[in-house]
Design a protein around this motif. Structure first.
Motif, PDB file in Angstrom:
ATOM      1  N   GLN A 184     -34.016 -37.904 -30.119  1.00 27.77           N
ATOM      2  CA  GLN A 184     -34.330 -36.541 -30.535  1.00 27.77           C
ATOM      3  C   GLN A 184     -34.108 -35.556 -29.384  1.00 27.77           C
ATOM      4  N   LYS A 185     -34.383 -35.988 -28.174  1.00 25.72           N
ATOM      5  CA  LYS A 185     -34.192 -35.084 -27.037  1.00 25.72           C
ATOM      6  C   LYS A 185     -32.722 -34.722 -26.853  1.00 25.72           C
ATOM      7  N   VAL A 186     -31.843 -35.697 -27.034  1.00 26.73           N
ATOM      8  CA  VAL A 186     -30.407 -35.414 -26.921  1.00 26.73           C
ATOM      9  C   VAL A 186     -29.958 -34.502 -28.051  1.00 26.73           C
ATOM     10  N   ILE A 187     -30.454 -34.752 -29.254  1.00 30.66           N
ATOM     11  CA  ILE A 187     -30.120 -33.883 -30.389  1.00 30.66           C
ATOM     12  C   ILE A 187     -30.569 -32.450 -30.111  1.00 30.66           C
ATOM     13  N   ASP A 188     -31.782 -32.302 -29.613  1.00 31.23           N
ATOM     14  CA  ASP A 188     -32.295 -30.961 -29.294  1.00 31.23           C
ATOM     15  C   ASP A 188     -31.441 -30.311 -28.210  1.00 31.23           C
ATOM     16  N   ARG A 189     -31.040 -31.080 -27.218  1.00 28.52           N
ATOM     17  CA  ARG A 189     -30.208 -30.524 -26.137  1.00 28.52           C
ATOM     18  C   ARG A 189     -28.872 -30.053 -26.686  1.00 28.52           C
ATOM     19  N   LEU A 190     -28.240 -30.882 -27.515  1.00 21.84           N
ATOM     20  CA  LEU A 190     -26.932 -30.511 -28.062  1.00 21.84           C
ATOM     21  C   LEU A 190     -27.026 -29.278 -28.947  1.00 21.84           C
ATOM     22  N   ASN A 191     -28.139 -29.106 -29.623  1.00 22.78           N
ATOM     23  CA  ASN A 191     -28.317 -27.921 -30.472  1.00 22.78           C
ATOM     24  C   ASN A 191     -28.352 -26.633 -29.665  1.00 22.78           C
ATOM     25  N   HIS A 192     -28.561 -26.739 -28.355  1.00 18.14           N
ATOM     26  CA  HIS A 192     -28.569 -25.562 -27.496  1.00 18.14           C
ATOM     27  C   HIS A 192     -27.254 -25.374 -26.738  1.00 18.14           C
ATOM     28  N   ILE A 193     -26.293 -26.278 -26.980  1.00 15.77           N
ATOM     29  CA  ILE A 193     -25.004 -26.213 -26.281  1.00 15.77           C
ATOM     30  C   ILE A 193     -23.923 -25.760 -27.265  1.00 15.77           C
ATOM     31  N   LEU A 194     -23.211 -24.712 -26.911  1.00 14.80           N
ATOM     32  CA  LEU A 194     -22.160 -24.181 -27.771  1.00 14.80           C
ATOM     33  C   LEU A 194     -20.907 -25.041 -27.694  1.00 14.80           C
ATOM     34  N   PRO A 195     -20.051 -25.001 -28.716  1.00 15.00           N
ATOM     35  CA  PRO A 195     -18.781 -25.722 -28.649  1.00 15.00           C
ATOM     36  C   PRO A 195     -18.000 -25.356 -27.386  1.00 15.00           C
ATOM     37  N   GLY A 196     -17.466 -26.345 -26.727  1.00 11.46           N
ATOM     38  CA  GLY A 196     -16.706 -26.113 -25.506  1.00 11.46           C
ATOM     39  C   GLY A 196     -17.548 -26.019 -24.254  1.00 11.46           C
ATOM     40  N   HIS A 197     -18.883 -26.016 -24.381  1.00 10.28           N
ATOM     41  CA  HIS A 197     -19.782 -25.875 -23.236  1.00 10.28           C
ATOM     42  C   HIS A 197     -20.439 -27.216 -22.923  1.00 10.28           C
ATOM     43  N   ASN A 198     -21.129 -27.247 -21.768  1.00  9.89           N
ATOM     44  CA  ASN A 198     -21.790 -28.471 -21.344  1.00  9.89           C
ATOM     45  C   ASN A 198     -23.229 -28.184 -20.948  1.00  9.89           C
ATOM     46  N   ALA A 199     -23.901 -29.207 -20.416  1.00  6.27           N
ATOM     47  CA  ALA A 199     -25.330 -29.079 -20.107  1.00  6.27           C
ATOM     48  C   ALA A 199     -25.604 -28.129 -18.955  1.00  6.27           C
ATOM     49  N   PHE A 200     -24.588 -27.777 -18.178  1.00  7.48           N
ATOM     50  CA  PHE A 200     -24.817 -26.963 -16.989  1.00  7.48           C
ATOM     51  C   PHE A 200     -24.410 -25.504 -17.148  1.00  7.48           C
ATOM     52  N   ASN A 201     -23.597 -25.204 -18.157  1.00 15.24           N
ATOM     53  CA  ASN A 201     -23.243 -23.795 -18.376  1.00 15.24           C
ATOM     54  C   ASN A 201     -23.839 -23.259 -19.672  1.00 15.24           C
ATOM     55  N   SER A 202     -24.893 -23.936 -20.137  1.00 13.41           N
ATOM     56  CA  SER A 202     -25.600 -23.506 -21.349  1.00 13.41           C
ATOM     57  C   SER A 202     -27.037 -23.130 -20.997  1.00 13.41           C
ATOM     58  N   ARG A 203     -27.622 -22.296 -21.812  1.00 12.32           N
ATOM     59  CA  ARG A 203     -29.002 -21.872 -21.598  1.00 12.32           C
ATOM     60  C   ARG A 203     -29.943 -22.854 -22.288  1.00 12.32           C
ATOM     61  N   LEU A 204     -30.360 -23.830 -21.537  1.00 12.58           N
ATOM     62  CA  LEU A 204     -31.243 -24.856 -22.077  1.00 12.58           C
ATOM     63  C   LEU A 204     -32.693 -24.554 -21.712  1.00 12.58           C
ATOM     64  N   PRO A 205     -33.619 -24.801 -22.638  1.00 15.28           N
ATOM     65  CA  PRO A 205     -35.036 -24.708 -22.289  1.00 15.28           C
ATOM     66  C   PRO A 205     -35.333 -25.653 -21.121  1.00 15.28           C
ATOM     67  N   LYS A 206     -36.323 -25.310 -20.345  1.00 15.33           N
ATOM     68  CA  LYS A 206     -36.616 -26.077 -19.145  1.00 15.33           C
ATOM     69  C   LYS A 206     -36.804 -27.556 -19.426  1.00 15.33           C
ATOM     70  N   GLU A 207     -37.444 -27.870 -20.551  1.00 17.94           N
ATOM     71  CA  GLU A 207     -37.726 -29.282 -20.857  1.00 17.94           C
ATOM     72  C   GLU A 207     -36.466 -30.062 -21.241  1.00 17.94           C
ATOM     73  N   LEU A 208     -35.364 -29.346 -21.514  1.00 22.90           N
ATOM     74  CA  LEU A 208     -34.112 -30.010 -21.888  1.00 22.90           C
ATOM     75  C   LEU A 208     -33.074 -29.981 -20.767  1.00 22.90           C
ATOM     76  N   GLN A 209     -33.394 -29.310 -19.678  1.00 23.63           N
ATOM     77  CA  GLN A 209     -32.459 -29.243 -18.561  1.00 23.63           C
ATOM     78  C   GLN A 209     -32.383 -30.585 -17.843  1.00 23.63           C
ATOM     79  N   LEU A 210     -31.241 -30.821 -17.199  1.00 23.74           N
ATOM     80  CA  LEU A 210     -31.032 -32.067 -16.472  1.00 23.74           C
ATOM     81  C   LEU A 210     -31.461 -31.892 -15.019  1.00 23.74           C
TER      82      LEU A 210
END
Length: 374
Positions: free
Chosen positions: A221-247
């Motif tokens: 579920q955590k990965v699903i939630d993270r991906l829901n905050h990532i736009l197409p073509g973007h990754n975990a570091f150039n997306s605005r992720l909530p603190k609890e989903l940041q790497l």
């Protein structure tokens, strides 16, 4: 007709391209003769798809233990070997000749010396050109030249050849010195980015109901939630992720981590990895791709069935050569031998096939043969 032997065959990306290559002349075809790979599931995939009626022609085992000789293997007119790229890849540490896999290209040289085929195709990652401080690549080219072949190295960008993936590979074609043919790399078929085959086009094609290797990946579920905050073509570091989903990553931030595909572009490079957020992620669904979707990006047909665990199949697909790109190169080779003109480009990697180089190659050949025999 060219009888093809293959080392480091993988699941059959090169072989599929070879046996499907067609220039409209039945006198110029490529047929499977034998193949070798070290992984049993990979060999079984190859047998089931390439040579179902001759399964014994696929020899499973370490190439270092394979007797590369006409006494042990059927005679061949052509050789293909995508020698392992792990130690030459730009992803991770480049160990080159100092690694476990770097020296394995010499078994391709051994096969050339043993069988003296009319031509060969050798494939590796683009990072090969810079391995060992730039010294590995000239040595490999010199050894292949010393085996008695004029060589034509070229860096292919497969997205420019109708493959829905940004995949850059060095492919070396060799033609035996006594044959009066000069190879030219085929011209790109989709050179303009606006003509690239996009992942959206590939995935919009209906998936057959009974297709194999299409199991949905297990996602937390955590990965699903993270991906829901990532736009197409973007990754975990150039997306605005909530603190609890940041790497919690320090130092270099790899752009492929939790990177979602851009539907309007080809995929980024399909690899055999998958852990730590390195799966390829769908552009519209919060999940990693299935193996069948990955296989489509590698241009395997939907009826190409892979054998093995989900993780093993993922590695098979990631290490393969795109079938469609391979087919275009094999067709260029056959047109070369048939004397048929085709759209081509100059080799973009320089190597001198002159008499001076030939003499140097003869000197290298003596050393190479001593090393292989020893």
């Amino acid at each position: 007709m060219f009888r093809l032997g293959e080392l480091f065959s993988g699941p059959g990306g090169l072989a599929r391209g070879a046996i499907n290559a067609d220039i409209g002349n039945d006198n110029f075809r490529i047929v499977h003769a034998w193949a070798n790979d070290y992984d049993e599931s990979t060999c079984e995939t190859y047998r089931n798809n390439i040579c179902r009626n001759n399964p014994g022609s696929v020899i499973c085992g370490d190439v270092r233990q394979l007797k590369i000789s006409p006494d042990n293997l059927a005679d061949i007119d052509a050789l293909a070997f995508g020698f392992p790229c792990n130690d030459f890849s730009t992803v991770g540490e480049q160990r080159g000749f100092d690694g476990t896999y770097g020296p394995l290209y010499t078994y391709g040289v051994r096969a050339l010396t043993a069988f003296n085929p009319q031509w060969f195709l050798a494939e590796n990652v683009s990072g090969l050109s810079s391995a060992n401080g730039g010294n590995a690549f000239p040595k490999i080219l010199a050894d292949l030249r010393a085996a008695g072949y004029r060589i034509y190295p070229h860096k292919y960008k497969f997205e420019e050849y109708g493959v829905p993936q940004s995949r850059h590979r060095i492919i070396i074609i060799g033609i035996r010195d006594d044959l009066e043919f000069e190879f030219r790399p085929p011209a790109p078929t989709t050179p303009d980015p606006k003509d690239y085959v996009t992942v959206e086009k590939v995935f919009n094609r209906p998936m057959p109901a009974d297709v194999s290797n299409n199991e949905m990946p297990r996602m937390t579920q955590k990965v699903i939630d993270r991906l829901n905050h990532i736009l197409p073509g973007h990754n975990a570091f150039n997306s605005r992720l909530p603190k609890e989903l940041q790497l919690n990553v320090k130092g270099a931030k790899i752009s492929q981590i939790y990177r979602r595909l851009d539907p309007h572009k080809p995929s980024y490079t399909v690899t055999g990895s998958g852990g730590g957020g390195t799966h390829i992620y769908h552009y519209s669904e919060p999940r990693a791709l299935t193996n069948r979707e990955r296989a489509r990006l590698q241009t395997f047909p939907d009826d190409y069935k892979f054998v093995g665990t989900r993780e093993n199949v993922r590695r098979q697909i990631g290490m393969a050569v795109p079938c469609h790109g391979a087919q275009l190169i094999f067709e260029a080779i056959m047109r070369t031998f048939a004397g048929i003109e085709y759209a081509s480009v100059p080799c973009n990697i320089s190597f001198d096939n002159t008499i001076e180089i030939q003499q140097n190659a003869i000197n290298i050949k003596d050393v190479t043969q001593e090393r292989l025999i020893g």
